[in-house]
Design a protein around this motif. Structure first.
Motif, PDB file in Angstrom:
ATOM      1  N   PRO A  68      54.962  61.915  22.219  1.00 37.43           N
ATOM      2  CA  PRO A  68      55.002  60.620  23.384  1.00 37.43           C
ATOM      3  C   PRO A  68      56.501  60.752  24.040  1.00 37.43           C
ATOM      4  CG  PRO A  68      54.771  59.961  21.849  1.00 37.43           C
ATOM      5  CD  PRO A  68      55.045  60.683  20.998  1.00 37.43           C
ATOM      6  N   ARG A  69      55.957  60.667  24.957  1.00 36.09           N
ATOM      7  CA  ARG A  69      57.323  60.765  26.679  1.00 36.09           C
ATOM      8  C   ARG A  69      57.958  59.472  26.732  1.00 36.09           C
ATOM      9  NH1 ARG A  69      55.122  60.788  32.694  1.00 36.09           N
ATOM     10  NH2 ARG A  69      55.587  57.685  33.087  1.00 36.09           N
ATOM     11  N   VAL A  70      59.074  59.734  26.727  1.00 40.15           N
ATOM     12  CA  VAL A  70      60.587  59.078  26.938  1.00 40.15           C
ATOM     13  C   VAL A  70      60.659  59.001  28.452  1.00 40.15           C
ATOM     14  CG1 VAL A  70      62.291  58.038  26.150  1.00 40.15           C
ATOM     15  CG2 VAL A  70      61.012  58.451  24.510  1.00 40.15           C
ATOM     16  N   ASP A  71      60.726  57.170  29.033  1.00 38.96           N
ATOM     17  CA  ASP A  71      60.374  56.925  30.492  1.00 38.96           C
ATOM     18  C   ASP A  71      62.028  56.588  30.121  1.00 38.96           C
ATOM     19  OD1 ASP A  71      60.761  55.939  32.637  1.00 38.96           O
ATOM     20  OD2 ASP A  71      58.646  55.775  32.674  1.00 38.96           O
ATOM     21  N   PHE A  72      62.718  56.553  31.136  1.00 43.60           N
ATOM     22  CA  PHE A  72      64.313  56.026  31.410  1.00 43.60           C
ATOM     23  C   PHE A  72      63.665  55.074  32.284  1.00 43.60           C
ATOM     24  CE2 PHE A  72      64.888  60.350  29.924  1.00 43.60           C
ATOM     25  CZ  PHE A  72      66.634  60.037  29.060  1.00 43.60           C
ATOM     26  N   GLY A  73      62.764  54.321  32.628  1.00 43.77           N
ATOM     27  CA  GLY A  73      63.095  53.484  33.343  1.00 43.77           C
ATOM     28  C   GLY A  73      62.501  53.527  34.524  1.00 43.77           C
ATOM     29  N   ALA A  74      63.116  52.497  35.282  1.00 43.23           N
ATOM     30  CA  ALA A  74      63.080  52.067  36.728  1.00 43.23           C
ATOM     31  C   ALA A  74      63.205  53.512  37.732  1.00 43.23           C
ATOM     32  CB  ALA A  74      63.390  51.187  37.696  1.00 43.23           C
ATOM     33  N   ASP A  75      62.754  54.358  38.713  1.00 43.94           N
ATOM     34  CA  ASP A  75      62.986  54.905  39.872  1.00 43.94           C
ATOM     35  C   ASP A  75      64.432  55.295  40.405  1.00 43.94           C
ATOM     36  OD1 ASP A  75      60.168  56.210  40.149  1.00 43.94           O
ATOM     37  OD2 ASP A  75      60.051  55.782  41.449  1.00 43.94           O
ATOM     38  N   ALA A  76      64.936  56.163  40.184  1.00 41.89           N
ATOM     39  CA  ALA A  76      66.123  55.856  40.229  1.00 41.89           C
ATOM     40  C   ALA A  76      66.319  56.748  41.627  1.00 41.89           C
ATOM     41  CB  ALA A  76      66.919  57.083  38.911  1.00 41.89           C
ATOM     42  N   PRO A  77      67.875  57.008  42.483  1.00 38.41           N
ATOM     43  CA  PRO A  77      67.555  57.467  43.373  1.00 38.41           C
ATOM     44  C   PRO A  77      66.990  58.833  43.845  1.00 38.41           C
ATOM     45  CG  PRO A  77      69.973  56.723  43.143  1.00 38.41           C
ATOM     46  CD  PRO A  77      68.714  56.836  41.986  1.00 38.41           C
ATOM     47  N   LEU A  78      66.663  59.621  42.915  1.00 40.12           N
ATOM     48  CA  LEU A  78      66.057  60.785  43.702  1.00 40.12           C
ATOM     49  C   LEU A  78      64.645  61.328  42.314  1.00 40.12           C
ATOM     50  CD1 LEU A  78      69.606  63.295  41.803  1.00 40.12           C
ATOM     51  CD2 LEU A  78      68.925  62.725  44.259  1.00 40.12           C
ATOM     52  N   GLY A  79      64.182  60.362  41.897  1.00 37.48           N
ATOM     53  CA  GLY A  79      63.106  60.155  41.416  1.00 37.48           C
ATOM     54  C   GLY A  79      62.839  59.513  39.919  1.00 37.48           C
ATOM     55  N   ARG A  80      62.180  59.931  39.194  1.00 40.55           N
ATOM     56  CA  ARG A  80      61.799  58.746  37.717  1.00 40.55           C
ATOM     57  C   ARG A  80      62.133  60.184  37.174  1.00 40.55           C
ATOM     58  NH1 ARG A  80      59.462  54.802  35.460  1.00 40.55           N
ATOM     59  NH2 ARG A  80      59.072  53.977  37.250  1.00 40.55           N
ATOM     60  N   ARG A  81      63.127  59.720  36.007  1.00 42.20           N
ATOM     61  CA  ARG A  81      63.240  60.889  34.955  1.00 42.20           C
ATOM     62  C   ARG A  81      62.955  60.288  33.151  1.00 42.20           C
ATOM     63  NH1 ARG A  81      66.636  65.120  34.789  1.00 42.20           N
ATOM     64  NH2 ARG A  81      67.854  63.937  36.085  1.00 42.20           N
ATOM     65  N   VAL A  82      62.639  61.561  32.322  1.00 42.30           N
ATOM     66  CA  VAL A  82      61.894  60.933  31.421  1.00 42.30           C
ATOM     67  C   VAL A  82      61.714  61.951  30.203  1.00 42.30           C
ATOM     68  CG1 VAL A  82      59.494  60.519  32.821  1.00 42.30           C
ATOM     69  CG2 VAL A  82      59.651  62.401  32.406  1.00 42.30           C
ATOM     70  N   LEU A  83      62.030  62.492  29.642  1.00 44.97           N
ATOM     71  CA  LEU A  83      62.258  63.373  28.644  1.00 44.97           C
ATOM     72  C   LEU A  83      60.819  63.812  27.174  1.00 44.97           C
ATOM     73  CD1 LEU A  83      63.708  65.169  26.486  1.00 44.97           C
ATOM     74  CD2 LEU A  83      64.098  62.392  25.334  1.00 44.97           C
ATOM     75  N   TYR A  84      60.613  64.590  27.374  1.00 43.70           N
ATOM     76  CA  TYR A  84      59.249  65.220  26.511  1.00 43.70           C
ATOM     77  C   TYR A  84      59.740  65.682  25.740  1.00 43.70           C
ATOM     78  CZ  TYR A  84      56.466  64.263  30.679  1.00 43.70           C
ATOM     79  OH  TYR A  84      55.958  63.462  32.078  1.00 43.70           O
ATOM     80  N   ARG A  85      60.115  65.416  24.292  1.00 41.10           N
ATOM     81  CA  ARG A  85      60.464  65.874  23.285  1.00 41.10           C
ATOM     82  C   ARG A  85      59.910  66.776  22.262  1.00 41.10           C
ATOM     83  NH1 ARG A  85      63.369  60.103  20.910  1.00 41.10           N
ATOM     84  NH2 ARG A  85      61.209  60.084  20.738  1.00 41.10           N
ATOM     85  N   ALA A  86      60.649  68.615  22.128  1.00 47.36           N
ATOM     86  CA  ALA A  86      59.747  68.889  21.703  1.00 47.36           C
ATOM     87  C   ALA A  86      59.662  68.181  19.649  1.00 47.36           C
ATOM     88  CB  ALA A  86      60.486  70.389  21.233  1.00 47.36           C
ATOM     89  N   ALA A  87      58.680  68.727  19.145  1.00 46.41           N
ATOM     90  CA  ALA A  87      58.178  68.007  18.470  1.00 46.41           C
ATOM     91  C   ALA A  87      58.267  69.510  16.923  1.00 46.41           C
ATOM     92  CB  ALA A  87      56.417  67.370  17.854  1.00 46.41           C
ATOM     93  N   GLY A  88      57.480  70.804  17.683  1.00 47.06           N
ATOM     94  CA  GLY A  88      57.609  71.965  17.106  1.00 47.06           C
ATOM     95  C   GLY A  88      56.782  72.881  17.937  1.00 47.06           C
ATOM     96  N   GLY A  89      55.891  73.665  17.600  1.00 43.91           N
ATOM     97  CA  GLY A  89      55.252  74.813  18.255  1.00 43.91           C
ATOM     98  C   GLY A  89      55.441  76.691  17.849  1.00 43.91           C
ATOM     99  N   SER A  90      54.950  77.357  18.928  1.00 45.61           N
ATOM    100  CA  SER A  90      54.555  78.076  18.267  1.00 45.61           C
ATOM    101  C   SER A  90      55.552  79.551  19.248  1.00 45.61           C
ATOM    102  CB  SER A  90      54.270  78.713  16.768  1.00 45.61           C
ATOM    103  OG  SER A  90      52.560  78.594  17.756  1.00 45.61           O
ATOM    104  N   PHE A  91      55.479  80.619  19.068  1.00 44.54           N
ATOM    105  CA  PHE A  91      55.806  81.433  20.288  1.00 44.54           C
ATOM    106  C   PHE A  91      55.674  83.204  19.474  1.00 44.54           C
ATOM    107  CE2 PHE A  91      59.392  81.377  18.057  1.00 44.54           C
ATOM    108  CZ  PHE A  91      59.910  82.998  18.314  1.00 44.54           C
TER     109      PHE A  91
END
Length: 165
Positions: free
Chosen positions: A27-50
């Motif tokens: 699930p997305r981690v939201d860094f909070g209120a909009d900063a001067p450049l926009g809204r910072r969020v983190l999408y953490r990788a939980a795994g996957g394949s290639f």
């Protein structure tokens, strides 16, 4: 306007398939209120394949996308992932990119349960992967540039990645 005589005609850029990758996301981690450049969020990788013609394996949990959502809604990607090949070699993959969702698609994207069903042709989602590895078998990755087309999947994101020849 005159053409600069120093300009040269060069070969058209071409590509070849490198791999297709699916990254499962926490699930997305939201860094909070909009900063001067926009809204910072983190999408953490939980795994996957290639999987591709010359390498395949898994996405190691723990990387992620430190994205910035600009006030106009465009997402600026800043991704770092660790890939583990099927023969147990590690590859660091990093990329920047842009995800542009046209205003007429945004309402459809608001539903997390169904947005992965939206045709990727309805939005612009592009990346420019680069790689680092100490593996002698995959050392060729250290010297190439790649491009990727992204799309949503159930539980994460996917990319078709091409090497630039």
């Amino acid at each position: 306007m005159t053409v600069d005589t120093r300009a040269k005609t060069v070969e058209t850029i071409s590509t070849a398939p490198l791999f297709d990758i699916v990254v499962d996301l926490d699930p997305r981690v939201d860094f909070g209120a909009d900063a001067p450049l926009g809204r910072r969020v983190l999408y953490r990788a939980a795994g996957g394949s290639f999987d591709g013609p010359d390498l395949r394996g898994e996405v190691v949990a723990g990387g992620g996308d430190w994205a910035l959502i600009r006030p106009d809604g465009v997402m600026l990607l800043d991704v770092r992932l660790t890939l583990r090949t099927d023969d147990d070699e590690l590859v660091y993959m990093t990329y920047l990119g842009r995800w542009v969702i046209p205003p007429q698609v945004r309402a459809d994207m608001a539903d997390p349960a169904s947005r992965h069903r939206i045709d990727p042709a309805r939005y612009y989602f592009r990346t420019n992967p680069l790689f680092e590895t100490g593996s002698t078998r995959y050392a060729w990755l250290n010297d190439l540039v790649a491009v990727g087309s992204g799309y949503l999947v159930d539980g994460g994101v996917g990319y078709h990645v091409e090497r630039v020849l």
